[in-house]
Design a protein around this motif. Structure first.
Motif, PDB file in Angstrom:
ATOM      1  N   LYS A  25       0.177  -3.340  46.951  1.00 30.43           N
ATOM      2  CA  LYS A  25       0.362  -2.484  48.032  1.00 30.43           C
ATOM      3  C   LYS A  25       1.738  -2.123  48.083  1.00 30.43           C
ATOM      4  N   HIS A  26       2.819  -3.312  47.721  1.00 25.88           N
ATOM      5  CA  HIS A  26       4.250  -4.237  47.755  1.00 25.88           C
ATOM      6  C   HIS A  26       4.618  -3.848  46.315  1.00 25.88           C
ATOM      7  N   ARG A  27       3.604  -3.920  44.934  1.00 28.56           N
ATOM      8  CA  ARG A  27       4.398  -3.829  43.865  1.00 28.56           C
ATOM      9  C   ARG A  27       4.205  -1.893  43.600  1.00 28.56           C
ATOM     10  N   SER A  28       3.454  -1.106  44.793  1.00 25.40           N
ATOM     11  CA  SER A  28       3.405   0.461  44.102  1.00 25.40           C
ATOM     12  C   SER A  28       4.728   0.368  44.770  1.00 25.40           C
ATOM     13  N   LYS A  29       5.406   0.293  45.755  1.00 23.46           N
ATOM     14  CA  LYS A  29       6.513   0.131  46.136  1.00 23.46           C
ATOM     15  C   LYS A  29       7.527  -0.026  45.801  1.00 23.46           C
ATOM     16  N   VAL A  30       7.297  -1.244  45.360  1.00 23.96           N
ATOM     17  CA  VAL A  30       8.938  -1.391  43.911  1.00 23.96           C
ATOM     18  C   VAL A  30       8.941  -0.675  42.863  1.00 23.96           C
ATOM     19  N   LEU A  31       7.645  -0.400  42.371  1.00 19.31           N
ATOM     20  CA  LEU A  31       7.754   0.515  41.096  1.00 19.31           C
ATOM     21  C   LEU A  31       8.249   1.880  41.234  1.00 19.31           C
ATOM     22  N   GLU A  32       7.183   2.754  43.015  1.00 15.41           N
ATOM     23  CA  GLU A  32       7.973   4.455  43.309  1.00 15.41           C
ATOM     24  C   GLU A  32       9.277   4.446  43.702  1.00 15.41           C
ATOM     25  N   GLN A  33      11.089   3.013  43.603  1.00 12.60           N
ATOM     26  CA  GLN A  33      11.812   3.123  43.667  1.00 12.60           C
ATOM     27  C   GLN A  33      12.520   2.663  42.777  1.00 12.60           C
ATOM     28  N   LEU A  34      12.044   2.434  42.231  1.00  9.84           N
ATOM     29  CA  LEU A  34      12.806   1.431  40.505  1.00  9.84           C
ATOM     30  C   LEU A  34      13.332   2.977  39.760  1.00  9.84           C
ATOM     31  N   SER A  35      14.611   2.550  39.544  1.00 12.75           N
ATOM     32  CA  SER A  35      15.628   3.780  38.438  1.00 12.75           C
ATOM     33  C   SER A  35      15.103   3.573  37.304  1.00 12.75           C
ATOM     34  N   THR A  36      14.718   4.787  36.635  1.00 10.20           N
ATOM     35  CA  THR A  36      14.135   4.973  34.783  1.00 10.20           C
ATOM     36  C   THR A  36      15.520   4.782  34.489  1.00 10.20           C
ATOM     37  N   SER A  37      16.071   3.926  34.898  1.00  9.73           N
ATOM     38  CA  SER A  37      17.348   4.095  33.930  1.00  9.73           C
ATOM     39  C   SER A  37      17.669   2.360  33.485  1.00  9.73           C
ATOM     40  N   LEU A  38      16.436   1.940  34.018  1.00  9.97           N
ATOM     41  CA  LEU A  38      16.624  -0.213  34.165  1.00  9.97           C
ATOM     42  C   LEU A  38      16.117   0.201  32.094  1.00  9.97           C
ATOM     43  N   PRO A  39      16.616  -1.099  31.221  1.00 11.04           N
ATOM     44  CA  PRO A  39      16.714  -1.332  30.345  1.00 11.04           C
ATOM     45  C   PRO A  39      15.510  -1.788  29.890  1.00 11.04           C
ATOM     46  N   LEU A  40      14.985  -1.183  28.673  1.00 10.45           N
ATOM     47  CA  LEU A  40      13.774  -1.294  28.305  1.00 10.45           C
ATOM     48  C   LEU A  40      13.226  -2.755  27.679  1.00 10.45           C
ATOM     49  N   PRO A  41      14.346  -3.079  27.494  1.00 13.00           N
ATOM     50  CA  PRO A  41      14.006  -4.873  27.548  1.00 13.00           C
ATOM     51  C   PRO A  41      13.153  -5.475  29.360  1.00 13.00           C
ATOM     52  N   VAL A  42      13.735  -4.446  29.616  1.00 14.61           N
ATOM     53  CA  VAL A  42      13.095  -5.157  30.844  1.00 14.61           C
ATOM     54  C   VAL A  42      11.877  -5.153  31.128  1.00 14.61           C
ATOM     55  N   THR A  43      12.163  -3.433  30.969  1.00 12.65           N
ATOM     56  CA  THR A  43      10.467  -2.370  31.654  1.00 12.65           C
ATOM     57  C   THR A  43       8.822  -2.836  30.630  1.00 12.65           C
ATOM     58  N   THR A  44       9.334  -3.176  29.004  1.00 14.47           N
ATOM     59  CA  THR A  44       8.503  -2.387  28.328  1.00 14.47           C
ATOM     60  C   THR A  44       6.863  -3.078  28.772  1.00 14.47           C
ATOM     61  N   ASN A  45       7.129  -4.184  28.384  1.00 13.45           N
ATOM     62  CA  ASN A  45       6.246  -4.635  28.534  1.00 13.45           C
ATOM     63  C   ASN A  45       5.419  -5.550  29.766  1.00 13.45           C
ATOM     64  N   LEU A  46       6.592  -5.298  30.700  1.00  7.77           N
ATOM     65  CA  LEU A  46       6.012  -5.639  32.186  1.00  7.77           C
ATOM     66  C   LEU A  46       5.726  -4.702  33.230  1.00  7.77           C
ATOM     67  N   ILE A  47       6.009  -3.140  32.655  1.00  7.20           N
ATOM     68  CA  ILE A  47       5.488  -2.307  34.019  1.00  7.20           C
ATOM     69  C   ILE A  47       4.516  -1.381  32.886  1.00  7.20           C
ATOM     70  N   SER A  48       3.131  -1.315  33.225  1.00  7.43           N
ATOM     71  CA  SER A  48       2.215  -0.840  32.770  1.00  7.43           C
ATOM     72  C   SER A  48       1.682   0.717  33.375  1.00  7.43           C
ATOM     73  N   CYS A  49       2.312   0.538  34.539  1.00  4.43           N
ATOM     74  CA  CYS A  49       2.035   2.357  35.518  1.00  4.43           C
ATOM     75  C   CYS A  49       2.580   3.301  35.254  1.00  4.43           C
ATOM     76  N   GLU A  50       1.749   3.955  34.842  1.00  7.63           N
ATOM     77  CA  GLU A  50       1.139   5.254  34.111  1.00  7.63           C
ATOM     78  C   GLU A  50       2.355   6.473  34.514  1.00  7.63           C
ATOM     79  N   ASP A  51       2.631   6.155  36.491  1.00  7.93           N
ATOM     80  CA  ASP A  51       3.718   7.089  37.151  1.00  7.93           C
ATOM     81  C   ASP A  51       4.864   6.650  36.363  1.00  7.93           C
ATOM     82  N   TYR A  52       5.344   5.855  36.794  1.00  6.32           N
ATOM     83  CA  TYR A  52       6.651   5.281  36.080  1.00  6.32           C
ATOM     84  C   TYR A  52       6.937   5.698  34.745  1.00  6.32           C
ATOM     85  N   TRP A  53       6.355   5.516  33.609  1.00  6.21           N
ATOM     86  CA  TRP A  53       6.708   6.351  32.734  1.00  6.21           C
ATOM     87  C   TRP A  53       6.352   7.546  32.042  1.00  6.21           C
TER      88      TRP A  53
END
Length: 455
Positions: free
Chosen positions: A63-91
């Motif tokens: 439940k906390h992970r979902s809240k973080v993903l909802e608020q994350l900026s879409t401008s984060l560097p790809l080396p940070v998000t590519t292999n870490l975030i699999s949530c389809e809603d973020y992409w």
């Protein structure tokens, strides 16, 4: 001396507190009566703000992970998000903010795949030889290699400094666009070999060697598939072992270059769809394609709008007599004439795999239709035939009707602008409707039988 207040002491205190509260709110505009956030929310906000430097996600509760993903900026560097975030809603958010049109049905219904494929496509389309940093391109391809299955490149830019060739000197200057060896750019267009090692799972590749939207700056030099481009592309096929669909169109590909490409595609382990439409391929190139048909597993071949003439069509027809995999052949807008058309139709007497044949706008006339009519009375695999925009005439229409009346498998036949006559066209359409109804009933029976076996 001031008189005593008429209010009791408790009420006077409440009134005083209210006045002080109003005074505080008025003087301090940042002060709020809102409830202080929970410590959990404060921690999650801190994680969001510092995610780039401390990407904490996996250790959080769902439940906390979902809240973080909802608020994350879409401008984060790809080396940070590519292999870490699999949530389809973020992409989905990343893709929707960047592109107006996003249809995930073309990307395996995956927002993450859509984002990385379109991102890499944009980088390639904006790449300028000897000006754009190749290191950044390679690192991006390596980062997204697990999510790239298809690349649809709508343009490939030439170098900024290109020595222009005059029309009357075209035969004297090398195909690289410069006759001064020391001034040659390192590449004429983006070289796929730079990233091929990271795209071993690539299944579809669509290329156009040209500049889209050039407007008044149009020059033929912007639409040139050079010898160096051809050699580099042919070499990349050695890496793209899983390539199923290859399309190279609107790039002025001639016979010599198509022969180089075909040589690299012979015995390719997975290629099933080849599109070389809208180029400058003539008979020599068509003979090379015929050789490919004999040594590959091609199912779809598109040579629309080239310069193939009777001898080239005969080479393809000869290959069809031995081929058992090709299902669709498109030769629209060529110049095969009756000699080539008759050869293709004769080949269908021995070929049992071709289902779709498009030979519209090929200068065909009654001699071709007489052979086609004979074919239709015997062939049981052809389901779609297009002979539009040819001079068939009334007699040719009657012959087609006679052959089609004995056919039980043809479902579509395009006769536009052929002058076969309204009566013949009406009766042929009636035969086609009967065939379509028969095919529908057979499909239903097959489906019922399959369902019964599964039960």
């Amino acid at each position: 001396m001031m008189p005593d207040s008429p209010l009791p002491a408790d009420e006077r205190n409440v009134a005083g507190d209210a006045r002080r509260m109003r005074r505080i709110i008025t003087e301090d505009y940042s002060w709020s009566l809102a409830i202080i956030p929970a410590l959990t929310d404060l921690c999650l906000q801190h994680i969001v703000r510092n995610f780039q430097h401390n990407p904490l996600l996996e250790k959080l509760l769902p439940k906390h992970r979902s809240k973080v993903l909802e608020q994350l900026s879409t401008s984060l560097p790809l080396p940070v998000t590519t292999n870490l975030i699999s949530c389809e809603d973020y992409w989905r958010r990343c893709s929707s903010e960047r592109w107006q049109t996003c249809d995930i049905s073309h990307y395996g219904f995956s927002w993450k795949r859509l984002f990385f494929e379109k991102h890499l496509e944009n980088l390639i389309e904006c790449f300028i030889p000897d000006l754009t940093d190749t290191g950044a391109m390679c690192s991006t391809a390596e980062l997204s290699k697990d999510y790239i299955r298809r690349l649809e490149i709508q343009q490939l830019l030439p170098p900024v400094k290109v020595e222009m060739r005059k029309e009357d000197e075209a035969d004297d200057v090398s195909d690289s666009g410069s006759d001064a060896g020391g001034d040659l750019p390192s590449m004429d267009h983006f070289d796929l070999n730079l990233i091929a090692g990271s795209l071993c799972d690539l299944e579809e590749l669509h290329l156009v060697y040209g500049v889209k939207g050039c407007g008044m700056n149009f020059e033929w030099n912007l639409f040139r598939f050079t010898d160096r481009d051809c050699a580099a592309l042919a070499n990349s096929f050695k890496t793209f072992k899983k390539l199923k669909v290859f399309q190279l169109h609107r790039s002025r590909v001639d016979d010599e270059k198509v022969r180089v490409l075909i040589r690299s595609l012979l015995n390719h382990p997975s290629l099933v769809h080849l599109n070389l439409s809208h180029n400058q391929i003539s008979d020599r190139g068509a003979r090379a394609v015929g050789k490919l048909l004999n040594q590959s597993q091609l199912q779809i071949l598109n040579l629309c709008n080239n310069d193939i003439r009777p001898h080239g069509a005969q080479a393809i027809a000869h290959a069809l007599t031995k081929n058992s995999t090709l299902k669709t052949l498109n030769l629209r807008l060529n110049h095969i004439g009756d000699e080539g058309g008759q050869a293709l139709c004769h080949a269908l007497l021995q070929n049992n795999s071709l289902e779709t044949l498009h030979i519209g706008s090929n200068e065909l006339s009654e001699p071709t239709t007489s052979v086609l009519a004979h074919v239709l009375s015997q062939n049981t695999s052809l389901k779609n035939a297009n002979i539009s925009c040819n001079r068939i005439g009334l007699d040719g229409g009657k012959q087609l009707l006679e052959g089609l009346s004995e056919n039980k498998t043809l479902l579509e036949c395009d006769l536009r602008l052929t002058d076969v006559g309204q009566e013949s066209e009406f009766y042929m359409n009636q035969v086609l409707r009967d065939n379509q109804e028969r095919a529908r009933v057979e499909a239903q029976q097959t489906q019922r039988s399959t369902s019964g076996l599964e039960r």
